[in-house]
Motif scaffolding. Structure first.
Motif, mmCIF file in Angstrom:
data_model
loop_
_atom_site.group_PDB
_atom_site.id
_atom_site.type_symbol
_atom_site.label_atom_id
_atom_site.label_comp_id
_atom_site.label_asym_id
_atom_site.label_seq_id
_atom_site.Cartn_x
_atom_site.Cartn_y
_atom_site.Cartn_z
ATOM 1 N N ASP A 1 0.810 -1.222 0.000
ATOM 2 C CA ASP A 1 0.000 0.000 0.000
ATOM 3 C C ASP A 1 0.841 1.270 0.000
ATOM 4 O O ASP A 1 0.433 2.300 -0.547
ATOM 5 C CB ASP A 1 -0.947 0.008 1.200
ATOM 6 C CG ASP A 1 -2.050 -1.040 1.067
ATOM 7 O OD1 ASP A 1 -2.133 -1.680 -0.005
ATOM 8 O OD2 ASP A 1 -2.815 -1.214 2.026
ATOM 9 N N ALA A 2 2.023 1.215 0.619
ATOM 10 C CA ALA A 2 2.871 2.411 0.696
ATOM 11 C C ALA A 2 3.546 2.717 -0.631
ATOM 12 O O ALA A 2 3.928 3.864 -0.892
ATOM 13 C CB ALA A 2 3.922 2.237 1.787
ATOM 14 N N ALA A 3 3.713 1.708 -1.472
ATOM 15 C CA ALA A 3 4.360 1.903 -2.778
ATOM 16 C C ALA A 3 3.668 0.999 -3.799
ATOM 17 O O ALA A 3 4.262 0.082 -4.369
ATOM 18 C CB ALA A 3 5.850 1.595 -2.707
ATOM 19 N N MET A 4 2.396 1.283 -4.020
ATOM 20 C CA MET A 4 1.572 0.440 -4.882
ATOM 21 C C MET A 4 2.014 0.526 -6.338
ATOM 22 O O MET A 4 2.431 1.578 -6.812
ATOM 23 C CB MET A 4 0.110 0.874 -4.751
ATOM 24 C CG MET A 4 -0.908 -0.149 -5.231
ATOM 25 S SD MET A 4 -2.600 0.460 -4.993
ATOM 26 C CE MET A 4 -2.636 0.722 -3.210
ATOM 27 N N ILE A 5 1.928 -0.597 -7.032
ATOM 28 C CA ILE A 5 2.273 -0.621 -8.455
ATOM 29 C C ILE A 5 1.281 0.258 -9.215
ATOM 30 O O ILE A 5 0.066 0.163 -9.013
ATOM 31 C CB ILE A 5 2.253 -2.058 -8.988
ATOM 32 C CG1 ILE A 5 3.361 -2.888 -8.305
ATOM 33 C CG2 ILE A 5 2.423 -2.086 -10.500
ATOM 34 C CD1 ILE A 5 3.304 -4.360 -8.626
ATOM 35 N N HIS A 6 1.790 1.105 -10.093
ATOM 36 C CA HIS A 6 0.914 2.025 -10.805
ATOM 37 C C HIS A 6 1.490 2.368 -12.182
ATOM 38 O O HIS A 6 2.662 2.149 -12.454
ATOM 39 C CB HIS A 6 0.693 3.304 -9.998
ATOM 40 C CG HIS A 6 1.957 4.029 -9.653
ATOM 41 N ND1 HIS A 6 2.782 3.648 -8.619
ATOM 42 C CD2 HIS A 6 2.546 5.118 -10.204
ATOM 43 C CE1 HIS A 6 3.820 4.463 -8.557
ATOM 44 N NE2 HIS A 6 3.704 5.366 -9.506
#
Length: 199
Positions: free
Chosen positions: A145-150
């Motif tokens: 959640d802190a570095a979600m794939i986007h």
């Protein structure tokens, strides 16, 4: 933009927009669009799984700036949940989903870009562009959640005219001069310049 290589190389998946002529792009670009009414554009995103486990993602989209969320440009993702099978021998399996962009020309702001005084204005480009992110949330954990794939998305839409005239249908005569009626079914007003043409 910033590239965080340490996070990228650890990613369990890769995302690609399936472009023309087999090209694969890591951003979701809808380019510059002249919009005369309501325009719908659909793109295919491919996801490769580089792990030995089945991965499931919830898909969503956001805007980069709150002002872009004015109803002029909206995105829909199909399906909302994506299941990507595990990697097989010599190949990462693929799962695909669709991203449909809907542009309502009536709700677009007035176009303020030009090739002169504002030609190199980054702020003006930002004001006319709509952009944001496509998010993939791993449903099996909260650790992402802190570095979600986007994947970033963007479009540069412009209100446009749609002027037509039927030379075989005359709206009347004035002093032996035929009157031709022009119709504009677009979402932007325009002015017509008329010239004599003597062959």
């Amino acid at each position: 933009g910033e590239v965080r290589v340490n996070q990228a190389v650890k990613s369990p998946i890769t995302l690609w927009e399936e472009g023309l002529a087999g090209m694969r792009m890591s951003t979701l670009s809808y380019g510059q669009q002249d919009v005369t009414g309501v325009t719908e554009l659909t793109k295919v995103i491919s996801v490769n799984n580089w792990t030995n486990e089945t991965l499931t993602y919830d898909l969503s989209t956001t805007y980069r700036y709150a002002g872009d969320d004015n109803g002029a440009v909206t995105l829909e993702v199909f399906p909302k949940e994506l299941v990507v099978p595990p990697m097989g021998p010599g190949k990462a399996p693929e799962a695909n989903f669709l991203v449909k962009m809907i542009i309502d020309g009536e709700k677009l702001d007035e176009w303020t870009m030009n090739s002169g005084s504002l030609g190199n204005s980054g702020a003006n480009l930002t004001a006319n562009e709509y952009d944001g992110y496509l998010w993939l949330d791993d449903t099996s954990t909260d650790e992402d959640d802190a570095a979600m794939i986007h994947m970033p998305w963007h479009v540069l839409p412009r209100k446009s005219v749609q002027v037509t005239a039927d030379p075989d249908v005359l709206s009347g005569w004035v002093d032996d001069v035929a009157l031709v009626e022009f119709s504009n079914t677009g979402v932007q007003e325009t002015y017509m310049g008329l010239y004599d043409w003597i062959a």
